[in-house]
Scaffold this motif. Structure first.
Motif, PDB file in Angstrom:
ATOM      1  N   GLU A 107       0.818  -1.211   0.000  1.00 49.54           N
ATOM      2  CA  GLU A 107       0.000   0.000   0.000  1.00 49.54           C
ATOM      3  C   GLU A 107       0.852   1.262   0.000  1.00 49.54           C
ATOM      4  N   GLY A 108       2.022   1.169   0.610  1.00 51.33           N
ATOM      5  CA  GLY A 108       2.889   2.345   0.681  1.00 51.33           C
ATOM      6  C   GLY A 108       3.832   2.486  -0.485  1.00 51.33           C
ATOM      7  N   GLY A 109       3.761   1.560  -1.450  1.00 54.46           N
ATOM      8  CA  GLY A 109       4.651   1.618  -2.601  1.00 54.46           C
ATOM      9  C   GLY A 109       5.555   0.399  -2.658  1.00 54.46           C
ATOM     10  N   ASP A 110       6.602   0.485  -3.456  1.00 51.77           N
ATOM     11  CA  ASP A 110       7.519  -0.632  -3.653  1.00 51.77           C
ATOM     12  C   ASP A 110       8.415  -0.815  -2.429  1.00 51.77           C
ATOM     13  N   VAL A 111       8.639  -2.080  -2.072  1.00 59.29           N
ATOM     14  CA  VAL A 111       9.535  -2.440  -0.978  1.00 59.29           C
ATOM     15  C   VAL A 111      10.646  -3.306  -1.556  1.00 59.29           C
ATOM     16  N   PHE A 112      11.883  -2.901  -1.349  1.00 60.50           N
ATOM     17  CA  PHE A 112      13.029  -3.618  -1.894  1.00 60.50           C
ATOM     18  C   PHE A 112      13.542  -4.620  -0.866  1.00 60.50           C
TER      19      PHE A 112
END
Length: 220
Positions: A107-112
């Motif tokens: 939900e908060g964007g891409d996670v690497f």
């Protein structure tokens, strides 16, 4: 950009083979493999495929019993293309190099997710017996080893999500710095990336570079 860039389907094919023949001590994902191969081509000395290929499976004697010649040929071709691409980009167009990190979308964007990749890189550093780096370059190795050594897990767990993701941004610049450092110290006769044919006959030299016949090496 190298025209041999692997497609998503080809990367998935590598993943499938690594999982199919993997074990507790082998490389189990294409992200970890990419880190390992990047470390192999970035070090102070050439490491031949006959040395690093068994490490994919946990060491000598742990290599797969391949179902068919074509399965090994296809896998070796894809792995060598990935290694060659990394080598060429880091030598000729380092700013175009990008690591195959796992990216999850939330939900908060891409996670690497970089731990697998960094573990692979550090496995190559260990295999290559990298000597101690100058003080000014240690910070770059630290950027990778932070995520690639179990001894640093306690540090990682103490970071906030934002702090963790911020450390990720240091990894690719670190790769470029370390590769450039060792490249400058090698002799002018720098070996070119090893290219292998898509297929190998039973009596032809093994694609892994051991010098043995295919039937007496990886096909065995």
């Amino acid at each position: 950009m190298n025209t041999n860039s692997l497609s998503p389907a080809e990367l998935n094919q590598i993943d499938a083979i690594l999982l199919k023949y993997g074990n507790d001590h082998s490389i189990l994902s294409v992200s970890e493999l990419d880190g390992f191969l990047t470390g192999i081509v970035s070090g102070p000395e050439l490491i031949t495929p006959s040395t690093w290929f068994p490490i994919l499976w946990g060491g000598k004697g742990c290599e797969p019993k391949w179902e068919a010649d074509a399965e090994l040929n296809d896998f070796m071709g894809l792995v060598m293309r990935l290694m060659n691409e990394n080598a060429l980009l880091l030598m000729d167009a380092p700013n175009d190099y990008s690591a195959l990190f796992v990216i999850e979308t939330g939900e908060g964007g891409d996670v690497f997710m970089v731990e697998d990749w960094c573990f692979g890189y550090m496995a190559a550093v260990e295999l290559g017996h990298w000597p101690e780096l100058p003080e000014g370059l240690e910070v770059w190795m630290d950027a990778i080893s932070l995520h690639g050594l179990e001894e640093n897990f306690e540090i990682l767990t103490s970071l906030s999500f934002e702090e963790h993701q911020q450390t990720v941004t240091d990894i690719e610049p670190a790769v470029r710095k370390l590769h450039a450092y060792w490249l400058a110290l090698r002799s002018d006769d720098v070996p070119q990336p090893i290219c292998v044919p898509a297929q190998a006959g039973r009596n032809e030299p093994c694609p892994c570079g051991s010098g043995k016949k295919y039937k007496r090496c990886c096909l065995h």
